[in-house]
Enzyme design. Structure first.
Site, PDB file in Angstrom:
ATOM      1  N   LYS A  59      14.612  28.987 -18.137  1.00 57.94           N
ATOM      2  CA  LYS A  59      13.782  28.115 -18.978  1.00 57.94           C
ATOM      3  C   LYS A  59      12.407  28.719 -19.196  1.00 57.94           C
ATOM      4  O   LYS A  59      11.804  28.545 -20.234  1.00 57.94           O
ATOM      5  CB  LYS A  59      13.647  26.730 -18.340  1.00 57.94           C
ATOM      6  CG  LYS A  59      12.908  25.721 -19.197  1.00 57.94           C
ATOM      7  CD  LYS A  59      13.563  25.529 -20.557  1.00 57.94           C
ATOM      8  CE  LYS A  59      12.735  24.706 -21.507  1.00 57.94           C
ATOM      9  NZ  LYS A  59      13.254  24.787 -22.892  1.00 57.94           N
ATOM     10  N   HIS A  84      18.610  44.092 -49.868  1.00 59.96           N
ATOM     11  CA  HIS A  84      18.140  45.399 -49.353  1.00 59.96           C
ATOM     12  C   HIS A  84      19.031  45.898 -48.227  1.00 59.96           C
ATOM     13  O   HIS A  84      18.580  46.617 -47.343  1.00 59.96           O
ATOM     14  CB  HIS A  84      16.684  45.270 -48.894  1.00 59.96           C
ATOM     15  CG  HIS A  84      15.773  44.864 -50.005  1.00 59.96           C
ATOM     16  ND1 HIS A  84      15.332  45.732 -50.992  1.00 59.96           N
ATOM     17  CD2 HIS A  84      15.285  43.654 -50.339  1.00 59.96           C
ATOM     18  CE1 HIS A  84      14.578  45.080 -51.853  1.00 59.96           C
ATOM     19  NE2 HIS A  84      14.523  43.810 -51.492  1.00 59.96           N
ATOM     20  N   TRP A  86       4.360  13.857 -15.044  1.00 60.55           N
ATOM     21  CA  TRP A  86       4.279  14.944 -16.030  1.00 60.55           C
ATOM     22  C   TRP A  86       2.920  14.760 -16.667  1.00 60.55           C
ATOM     23  O   TRP A  86       2.705  13.809 -17.420  1.00 60.55           O
ATOM     24  CB  TRP A  86       5.398  14.839 -17.066  1.00 60.55           C
ATOM     25  CG  TRP A  86       5.340  15.939 -18.079  1.00 60.55           C
ATOM     26  CD1 TRP A  86       4.801  15.888 -19.331  1.00 60.55           C
ATOM     27  CD2 TRP A  86       5.811  17.275 -17.918  1.00 60.55           C
ATOM     28  NE1 TRP A  86       4.911  17.088 -19.963  1.00 60.55           N
ATOM     29  CE2 TRP A  86       5.520  17.967 -19.126  1.00 60.55           C
ATOM     30  CE3 TRP A  86       6.440  17.966 -16.912  1.00 60.55           C
ATOM     31  CZ2 TRP A  86       5.853  19.307 -19.325  1.00 60.55           C
ATOM     32  CZ3 TRP A  86       6.768  19.305 -17.098  1.00 60.55           C
ATOM     33  CH2 TRP A  86       6.472  19.960 -18.291  1.00 60.55           C
ATOM     34  N   ASN A 143       3.625   5.274 -16.814  1.00 62.99           N
ATOM     35  CA  ASN A 143       4.241   6.312 -17.643  1.00 62.99           C
ATOM     36  C   ASN A 143       3.827   6.014 -19.068  1.00 62.99           C
ATOM     37  O   ASN A 143       4.087   4.930 -19.581  1.00 62.99           O
ATOM     38  CB  ASN A 143       5.771   6.287 -17.507  1.00 62.99           C
ATOM     39  CG  ASN A 143       6.438   7.246 -18.492  1.00 62.99           C
ATOM     40  OD1 ASN A 143       5.847   8.269 -18.839  1.00 62.99           O
ATOM     41  ND2 ASN A 143       7.620   6.907 -18.947  1.00 62.99           N
ATOM     42  N   GLY A 144       3.137   6.966 -19.707  1.00 62.55           N
ATOM     43  CA  GLY A 144       2.722   6.763 -21.101  1.00 62.55           C
ATOM     44  C   GLY A 144       1.314   7.311 -21.290  1.00 62.55           C
ATOM     45  O   GLY A 144       0.803   8.045 -20.457  1.00 62.55           O
ATOM     46  N   GLU A 178      21.806  31.827 -28.322  1.00 54.06           N
ATOM     47  CA  GLU A 178      21.512  31.657 -26.890  1.00 54.06           C
ATOM     48  C   GLU A 178      22.423  30.641 -26.214  1.00 54.06           C
ATOM     49  O   GLU A 178      22.534  30.640 -24.999  1.00 54.06           O
ATOM     50  CB  GLU A 178      20.052  31.314 -26.657  1.00 54.06           C
ATOM     51  CG  GLU A 178      19.577  30.002 -27.222  1.00 54.06           C
ATOM     52  CD  GLU A 178      18.106  29.744 -26.871  1.00 54.06           C
ATOM     53  OE1 GLU A 178      17.669  30.101 -25.773  1.00 54.06           O
ATOM     54  OE2 GLU A 178      17.402  29.188 -27.714  1.00 54.06           O
ATOM     55  N   GLU A 215      14.848  30.651 -36.166  1.00 58.31           N
ATOM     56  CA  GLU A 215      15.013  29.724 -35.030  1.00 58.31           C
ATOM     57  C   GLU A 215      16.455  29.227 -34.955  1.00 58.31           C
ATOM     58  O   GLU A 215      17.055  29.157 -33.875  1.00 58.31           O
ATOM     59  CB  GLU A 215      14.037  28.559 -35.163  1.00 58.31           C
ATOM     60  CG  GLU A 215      14.199  27.436 -34.163  1.00 58.31           C
ATOM     61  CD  GLU A 215      14.077  27.868 -32.712  1.00 58.31           C
ATOM     62  OE1 GLU A 215      13.617  28.998 -32.442  1.00 58.31           O
ATOM     63  OE2 GLU A 215      14.494  27.080 -31.840  1.00 58.31           O
ATOM     64  N   ARG A 222      12.077  13.949 -14.997  1.00 61.28           N
ATOM     65  CA  ARG A 222      11.109  13.413 -15.967  1.00 61.28           C
ATOM     66  C   ARG A 222       9.720  14.011 -15.770  1.00 61.28           C
ATOM     67  O   ARG A 222       8.838  13.851 -16.627  1.00 61.28           O
ATOM     68  CB  ARG A 222      11.028  11.888 -15.855  1.00 61.28           C
ATOM     69  CG  ARG A 222      12.330  11.153 -16.095  1.00 61.28           C
ATOM     70  CD  ARG A 222      12.173   9.653 -15.843  1.00 61.28           C
ATOM     71  NE  ARG A 222      11.234   9.080 -16.787  1.00 61.28           N
ATOM     72  CZ  ARG A 222      11.570   8.670 -18.007  1.00 61.28           C
ATOM     73  NH1 ARG A 222      12.823   8.779 -18.413  1.00 61.28           N
ATOM     74  NH2 ARG A 222      10.680   8.160 -18.826  1.00 61.28           N
ATOM     75  N   CYS A 282       6.781  10.536 -17.397  1.00 61.95           N
ATOM     76  CA  CYS A 282       6.746  10.493 -15.930  1.00 61.95           C
ATOM     77  C   CYS A 282       7.873   9.584 -15.461  1.00 61.95           C
ATOM     78  O   CYS A 282       8.557   8.951 -16.255  1.00 61.95           O
ATOM     79  CB  CYS A 282       5.417   9.909 -15.454  1.00 61.95           C
ATOM     80  SG  CYS A 282       3.976  10.740 -16.110  1.00 61.95           S
ATOM     81  N   LYS A 306      18.967  29.684 -31.715  1.00 67.75           N
ATOM     82  CA  LYS A 306      19.656  28.560 -31.065  1.00 67.75           C
ATOM     83  C   LYS A 306      21.140  28.883 -30.909  1.00 67.75           C
ATOM     84  O   LYS A 306      21.746  28.704 -29.868  1.00 67.75           O
ATOM     85  CB  LYS A 306      19.494  27.276 -31.884  1.00 67.75           C
ATOM     86  CG  LYS A 306      18.125  26.643 -31.798  1.00 67.75           C
ATOM     87  CD  LYS A 306      17.845  25.934 -30.508  1.00 67.75           C
ATOM     88  CE  LYS A 306      17.059  26.645 -29.466  1.00 67.75           C
ATOM     89  NZ  LYS A 306      15.888  27.369 -29.690  1.00 67.75           N
TER      90      LYS A 306
HETATM   91  C1  AGP Z   1      14.043  29.192 -26.783  1.00 64.25           C
HETATM   92  O1  AGP Z   1      15.169  28.367 -26.997  1.00 64.25           O
HETATM   93  C2  AGP Z   1      14.175  30.035 -25.529  1.00 64.25           C
HETATM   94  N1  AGP Z   1      14.417  29.215 -24.408  1.00 64.25           N
HETATM   95  C3  AGP Z   1      13.052  31.045 -25.385  1.00 64.25           C
HETATM   96  O2  AGP Z   1      13.051  31.854 -26.540  1.00 64.25           O
HETATM   97  C4  AGP Z   1      11.629  30.480 -25.214  1.00 64.25           C
HETATM   98  O3  AGP Z   1      11.181  29.903 -26.424  1.00 64.25           O
HETATM   99  C5  AGP Z   1      10.699  31.651 -24.850  1.00 64.25           C
HETATM  100  O4  AGP Z   1      11.120  32.167 -23.612  1.00 64.25           O
HETATM  101  C6  AGP Z   1       9.231  31.256 -24.770  1.00 64.25           C
HETATM  102  O5  AGP Z   1       9.047  30.307 -23.752  1.00 64.25           O
HETATM  103  P1  AGP Z   1       7.633  29.544 -23.685  1.00 64.25           P
HETATM  104  O6  AGP Z   1       7.503  28.760 -24.940  1.00 64.25           O
HETATM  105  O7  AGP Z   1       7.738  28.671 -22.472  1.00 64.25           O
HETATM  106  O8  AGP Z   1       6.559  30.570 -23.567  1.00 64.25           O
END
Ligand code: AGP
Length: 614
Positions: free
Chosen positions: A609, A510, A75, A101-102, A494, A487, A27, A2, A491
């Site tokens: 996001k 394969h 938060w 905050n905590g 994207e 993963e 935050r 927070c 990264k």
């Molecule tokens: C991950 O780096 C991406 N931003 C994206 O794949 C994300 O993980 C996905 O949209 C799921 O989001 P969520 O965890 O908020 O459901």
């Protein structure tokens, strides 16, 4: 995480605090509130759910005259976002207002004790317990506010950055910190306090960063005083701020993504706090403790998620199957919802979502519930749509993740899935206590091990220069490292816009091995685990075809070191814990390659996001 801010001085207290809250909104933005003491000593508290602008609208017609004030943007960790759970919290008789905050780990014990003395509570928060405890001590001992705060904090277990003001005392703020940041701005006849320096850097560059265990007494017209919990005075060390506001919001890092990568030791500590107890011998997951029969009788677990959360879910499959002996299926939520799924009351569905708002995952949750399955959520956003829709769940407590590319949320999700698996194994008896204790002991070391791996930062920054202009990448892994490969590839894709594919290493022969040549670098996650000999042969197969290899290996590895072009070492640990560690170098590699290409790593093109639409 927070944001808190406080001010005492001749300026416009309300304006300064509200502006400070806007600077701290990164935050947390679930709710906001402000407490003001007027020159005549009247204490007013105003708060509103949602962003700071909602608080401003609420305050538009209020009496905002003040000599001193504190404010907070939240938060949520305990108690979902609401007006009543918003800070500042005040004591029962309305004499004190406090922002925090905590997390107070032992808040339930303290709350029960206060209720036995007749205290009543209005919110679900741990923070309200703290302000009531301070008031209780102040009345019982008939002492000064600072003494009551000092005594109360000796009873608290957990993390806090707090500020407290009191009715009829327009000249004092008491502040304190333990494991959560708090900085004091020293102005000309005015003093500021905040979670970071962004709220006051335009007024003063002189800052005092509180250390753990310190209590600050801020009095109008008097020099700042710092005390330790044993009432000894603490030395005041004034720093001169050099950073811009934008840099300060990012904690001095150039991007939120890098800040969040480096936050992971601290966010993993927050995630683990209170859940691994007795030195690692006991795992404590409320959602499991409250639903023992469900987990004991589960015939199958289906994990639904998207993107990075789906990768975490795949690691969850390996963890749950090996520790709990329950069959697990991992489904993309977008596919699950349209696949005519077959579920019944003996099924558990685990929905993983950092934002708690992903449309496909929310839809999957609703379908699962409509079919009678027990739905368990793993999310970061308290009170968001998915946690509100599930039967139970567990928050990852990593604070707001601002960078679009998920980093600290991924490791938080994997940590929660690890703890969940251990808790269910503990319940079902499918793991011996000694094994649980051994893993639990290592979990407590994870934050420190992550700090060690983050020391690879400079090496990875240099290494990234070699690979910045590759057009394609392969990421390979086996077992627990296969989802880490997926993963790592995501990264890179994207944020650098370079095509990258994650693959189970054994799948190469394969078909995909036809891709290998000097233009196709491979990142191979190859820790020392039960598949090590197999991954060594995969590394040899790639090398034999002229591929360039970056290998993530366990410290002391001498075999792969002689085959790969570059190796990045990670500490040895139980196999089930390697994903949290081996993902860190991949986060850094993708970050630096994207930076080298001049990309906007915090807001990559075409992405959001949280994907709240189909
Ligand atoms: C991950 O780096 C991406 N931003 C994206 O794949 C994300 O993980 C996905 O949209 C799921 O989001 P969520 O965890 O908020 O459901």
């Amino acid at each position: 995480m927070c944001g808190i801010v406080g001010y005492i001085g001749s300026g416009n207290v309300y304006e300064i605090l509200i502006k400070g809250l806007h600077r701290l909104e990164y935050r947390g933005y679930d709710s906001a509130g402000i407490a003001l003491v007027s020159p005549s000593g009247k204490l007013n508290v105003f708060k509103a759910k949602g962003k700071v602008e909602n608080l401003e609208s609420f305050c538009a017609d209020k009496n905002l005259e003040a000599s001193v004030g504190i404010a907070h943007t939240r938060w949520a960790t305990h108690g979902e976002p609401s007006d009543v759970n918003a800070h500042p919290h005040f004591s029962e008789d309305g004499n004190l207002a406090l922002v925090h905050n905590g997390t107070i780990e032992n808040y339930k014990v303290l709350k029960d004790a206060l209720m036995e003395h007749g205290c009543t509570f209005h919110s679900e928060t741990d923070t309200e317990v703290l302000v009531q405890l301070i008031e209780f001590i102040k009345l019982k001992n008939d002492c000064e506010l600072v003494d009551a705060v000092m005594e109360a904090l000796k009873q608290v277990v957990g993390a806090y950055a707090i500020a407290v003001i009191e009715k009829n005392n327009p000249d004092t703020i008491i502040a304190a910190r333990q494991s959560s940041p708090l900085v004091i701005g020293i102005g000309e006849d005015e003093t500021f306090l905040a979670s970071d320096a962004t709220p006051f850097v335009e007024y003063t560059k002189d800052a005092v960063y509180l250390k753990d265990g310190e209590i600050a007494v801020i009095k109008r017209g008097e020099p700042l005083k710092l005390f330790n919990l044993d009432n000894s005075e603490s030395k005041i060390d004034v720093k001169t701020l050099e950073m811009s506001i934008s840099q300060l919001e990012k904690g001095g890092y150039p991007h939120f993504m890098l800040k969040e990568i480096f936050e992971q030791p601290s966010t993993l500590r927050d995630c683990i706090r209170g859940r691994v107890v007795e030195g690692g011998r006991k795992i404590n997951i409320t959602g499991v403790n409250d639903n023992k029969e469900r987990f004991l009788n589960a015939k199958r677990i289906v994990i639904v998620a998207c993107g990075t959360s789906w990768h975490a879910g795949l690691i969850g499959k390996y963890l749950i199957q090996s520790m709990c002996r329950i069959p697990v299926e991992v489904e993309y939520a977008s596919e699950f919802r349209y696949s005519d799924p077959v579920l019944d009351k003996d099924d558990i569905v685990i929905a993983i979502s950092q934002s708690g708002e992903t449309a496909d995952t929310l839809a999957a949750v609703k379908i699962a519930r409509s079919m009678g399955a027990f739905v368990f959520g793993i999310s970061n956003a308290v009170g968001s749509s998915i946690p509100r829709e599930t039967d139970s769940g567990c928050y990852i407590h990593v604070g707001p993740e601002i960078g679009v590319a998920s980093t600290k949320a991924f490791t938080g999700q994997v940590m929660v899935l690890t703890l969940l698996s251990l808790a269910v194994a503990q319940l079902k008896g499918t793991l011996e206590h000694e094994k649980i204790a051994e893993i639990g002991k290592h979990i407590l070391k994870i934050p420190t091990l992550v700090e060690r791996v983050l020391k690879l930062n400079n090496r990875i920054e240099r290494l990234s220069l070699i690979y910045t202009y590759a057009h394609n990448f392969l990421y390979l892994g086996r077992g627990y490292s296969y989802p880490v490969a997926l993963e790592g590839a995501l990264k890179l894709k994207e944020i650098s816009y370079i095509h990258a594919e994650g693959y189970p290493a054994a799948e190469m022969k394969h078909g995909p091995i036809a891709l290998i040549d000097a233009e196709m670098p491979s990142v191979i996650i190859a820790p020392r685990d039960h598949l090590y000999e197999k991954i060594v042969s995969n590394v040899q197969q790639v090398k034999a075809r002229g591929g360039s290899i970056i290998a993530i290996v366990t410290e002391g590895d001498s075999v792969i070191r002689n085959i790969a072009d570059h190796v990045l070492d990670i500490p040895e640990m139980p196999e089930c814990l390697t994903p949290i560690i081996s993902t860190i170098p991949l986060q850094l590699l993708s970050y630096y390659i994207a930076i080298n290409k001049g990309k906007n790593v915090d807001m990559p093109r075409n992405l959001a996001k949280s994907v709240t639409v189909e």
